[in-house]
Design a protein around this motif. Structure first.
Motif, PDB file in Angstrom:
ATOM      1  N   SER A  50       0.826  -1.205   0.000  1.00 54.79           N
ATOM      2  CA  SER A  50       0.000   0.000   0.000  1.00 54.79           C
ATOM      3  C   SER A  50       0.862   1.257   0.000  1.00 54.79           C
ATOM      4  CB  SER A  50      -0.942   0.003   1.206  1.00 54.79           C
ATOM      5  OG  SER A  50      -1.941  -0.985   1.061  1.00 54.79           O
ATOM      6  N   ASP A  51       1.974   1.219   0.728  1.00 55.15           N
ATOM      7  CA  ASP A  51       2.892   2.355   0.763  1.00 55.15           C
ATOM      8  C   ASP A  51       3.516   2.569  -0.613  1.00 55.15           C
ATOM      9  OD1 ASP A  51       4.403   4.449   1.848  1.00 55.15           O
ATOM     10  OD2 ASP A  51       6.067   3.105   2.314  1.00 55.15           O
ATOM     11  N   ASN A  52       3.945   1.488  -1.259  1.00 54.12           N
ATOM     12  CA  ASN A  52       4.549   1.596  -2.588  1.00 54.12           C
ATOM     13  C   ASN A  52       3.574   2.212  -3.584  1.00 54.12           C
ATOM     14  OD1 ASN A  52       6.938   0.406  -1.716  1.00 54.12           O
ATOM     15  ND2 ASN A  52       6.307  -1.655  -2.319  1.00 54.12           N
ATOM     16  N   ILE A  53       2.334   1.735  -3.549  1.00 52.41           N
ATOM     17  CA  ILE A  53       1.323   2.243  -4.475  1.00 52.41           C
ATOM     18  C   ILE A  53       1.022   3.710  -4.204  1.00 52.41           C
ATOM     19  CG2 ILE A  53      -1.129   2.087  -5.102  1.00 52.41           C
ATOM     20  CD1 ILE A  53      -0.881  -0.955  -4.642  1.00 52.41           C
ATOM     21  N   SER A  54       0.858   4.056  -2.933  1.00 48.73           N
ATOM     22  CA  SER A  54       0.493   5.429  -2.592  1.00 48.73           C
ATOM     23  C   SER A  54       1.599   6.416  -2.951  1.00 48.73           C
ATOM     24  CB  SER A  54       0.150   5.539  -1.102  1.00 48.73           C
ATOM     25  OG  SER A  54       1.279   5.259  -0.292  1.00 48.73           O
ATOM     26  N   ARG A  55       2.857   6.018  -2.783  1.00 48.11           N
ATOM     27  CA  ARG A  55       3.963   6.896  -3.162  1.00 48.11           C
ATOM     28  C   ARG A  55       3.977   7.132  -4.674  1.00 48.11           C
ATOM     29  NH1 ARG A  55       7.998   7.676   0.743  1.00 48.11           N
ATOM     30  NH2 ARG A  55       7.666   6.469   2.655  1.00 48.11           N
ATOM     31  N   LEU A  56       3.751   6.066  -5.418  1.00 48.94           N
ATOM     32  CA  LEU A  56       3.736   6.176  -6.876  1.00 48.94           C
ATOM     33  C   LEU A  56       2.574   7.055  -7.351  1.00 48.94           C
ATOM     34  CD1 LEU A  56       4.710   5.326  -9.705  1.00 48.94           C
ATOM     35  CD2 LEU A  56       3.313   3.243  -9.450  1.00 48.94           C
ATOM     36  N   LEU A  57       1.366   6.766  -6.886  1.00 47.56           N
ATOM     37  CA  LEU A  57       0.201   7.548  -7.307  1.00 47.56           C
ATOM     38  C   LEU A  57       0.275   8.981  -6.792  1.00 47.56           C
ATOM     39  CD1 LEU A  57      -2.928   5.221  -7.039  1.00 47.56           C
ATOM     40  CD2 LEU A  57      -1.644   5.894  -9.057  1.00 47.56           C
ATOM     41  N   GLY A  58       0.747   9.147  -5.568  1.00 47.63           N
ATOM     42  CA  GLY A  58       0.854  10.482  -5.003  1.00 47.63           C
ATOM     43  C   GLY A  58       1.772  11.366  -5.828  1.00 47.63           C
ATOM     44  N   GLN A  59       2.914  10.821  -6.222  1.00 42.17           N
ATOM     45  CA  GLN A  59       3.861  11.579  -7.041  1.00 42.17           C
ATOM     46  C   GLN A  59       3.231  11.961  -8.372  1.00 42.17           C
ATOM     47  OE1 GLN A  59       7.438   9.388  -8.049  1.00 42.17           O
ATOM     48  NE2 GLN A  59       7.798  10.680  -9.826  1.00 42.17           N
ATOM     49  N   LYS A  60       2.542  11.008  -9.000  1.00 38.95           N
ATOM     50  CA  LYS A  60       1.947  11.261 -10.308  1.00 38.95           C
ATOM     51  C   LYS A  60       0.780  12.243 -10.225  1.00 38.95           C
ATOM     52  CE  LYS A  60       4.532   8.665 -12.948  1.00 38.95           C
ATOM     53  NZ  LYS A  60       5.259   9.199 -14.131  1.00 38.95           N
TER      54      LYS A  60
END
Length: 328
Positions: A50-60
């Motif tokens: 969940s952390d990996n996904i949120s960092r990726l989506l948050g940046q984008k």
């Protein structure tokens, strides 16, 4: 009117701030979304999927909108603490919840939460499916699902499946297979998936459900039997699905999404669905999602809502049949 979720739209809106001041307070309510920081609730500890996904989506999302997306970690109780906290935030689209289908089909049935999964929470997109692979210890005399079922029928409770705990997707996958195939297995809950995986490698348990077995199947230290559902996994392309193996219909699954409160304005939900899907189509994002171990997905807002409804009904029945549902 729906405004596009882009940096250009925000800059245009910013240029018109003076005019809105003259127009009065009501004009500010019509500012294009988003016009300020977005908070992103992560209901688990840092470092996981969940952390990996949120960092990726948050940046984008930050790149797309020009607005900062800030991660806020609220771990505990299998995600329930973060979900309960999230439900107390304003329903304006400026707080997002990193979530999975468990927030719709499992957590509200096995844990006390402060929301109704079908009335209060809405999934916005399908980020990706986590393949639920059936893997077995090499000692099990089966290489196909039909052989595994035949052996289990001839040897009731001789096979055990290891999971990361009671009421998890892995546990419910075992309950589903027993129900669908008419077999009896033993359930052994461990303290986390790594411990369950090691138990199957050591033949303390014989069956594991989940994507964690992939490298061991490729190395030959575990045998792959099938992937639950109707989607093959590129990482194990020769492994058939349970639908192909003769068990039709819904199967337990784990998929990742982003959620908002149901009362968030519909136009904002649609904007977020469109924007997240646009991000998910980017080749570098798709590659990273595959590297996370997921099968990337694109889904409409109505489509992902239907997924949540289906899982609520299907997991709900499994949970009730297994006697895991808490008293309301």
């Amino acid at each position: 009117m729906t405004y596009p979720l882009t940096r250009r739209a925000f800059l245009i809106a910013s240029a018109g701030v003076s005019a809105m001041v003259l127009a009065g307070p009501s004009a500010f309510a019509q500012q294009p979304y988003p016009s300020k920081q977005i908070n992103y609730i992560i209901p688990y500890n840092a470092g996981g999927m969940s952390d990996n996904i949120s960092r990726l989506l948050g940046q984008k999302l930050t790149e797309l909108t020009g607005q900062q997306v800030i991660n806020d970690y609220k771990p505990g109780a299998g995600g329930a603490i973060g979900a309960n906290y999230f439900m107390q935030t304003p329903a304006d689209g400026y707080t997002l919840l990193q979530s999975t289908n468990s927030f719709y089909g499992i957590i509200p049935l096995v844990t006390k939460v402060q929301y109704d999964p079908l009335k209060d929470l809405v999934p916005l997109a399908l980020i990706g499916d986590a393949p639920m692979v059936i893997a077995v210890n090499p000692s099990v005399p089966a290489t196909t699902l039909s052989e595994l079922i035949a052996y289990a029928k001839a040897n009731p409770e001789a096979l055990a499946f290891g999971t990361s705990g009671k009421g998890t997707v892995g546990h419910l996958s075992g309950e589903w297979l027993q129900k669908k195939a008419g077999i009896k297995l033993l359930h052994i809950p461990y303290n986390g998936t790594p411990a369950a995986l090691q138990a199957v490698l050591a033949n303390e348990a014989q069956i594991l459900f989940g994507p964690e077995s992939a490298e061991y199947i490729a190395a030959g230290t575990l045998k792959g039997i099938a992937v639950l559902g109707d989607k093959r996994w590129d990482k194990l392309p020769d492994l058939p699905t349970t639908v192909e193996a003769g068990i039709e219909g819904w199967a337990p699954r784990s998929w990742h999404t982003v959620s908002v409160q149901a009362t968030v304005p519909e136009e904002i939900k649609l904007q977020l669905n469109t924007s997240i899907n646009d991000i998910l189509r980017q080749p570098d994002v798709r590659e990273k999602i595959i590297a996370f171990g997921l099968i990337p997905g694109i889904e409409t807002l109505d489509g992902v809502k239907k997924r949540a409804l289906d899982d609520n009904q299907q997991f709900g029945q499994l949970i009730r049949d297994a006697g895991l549902a808490i008293a309301k």
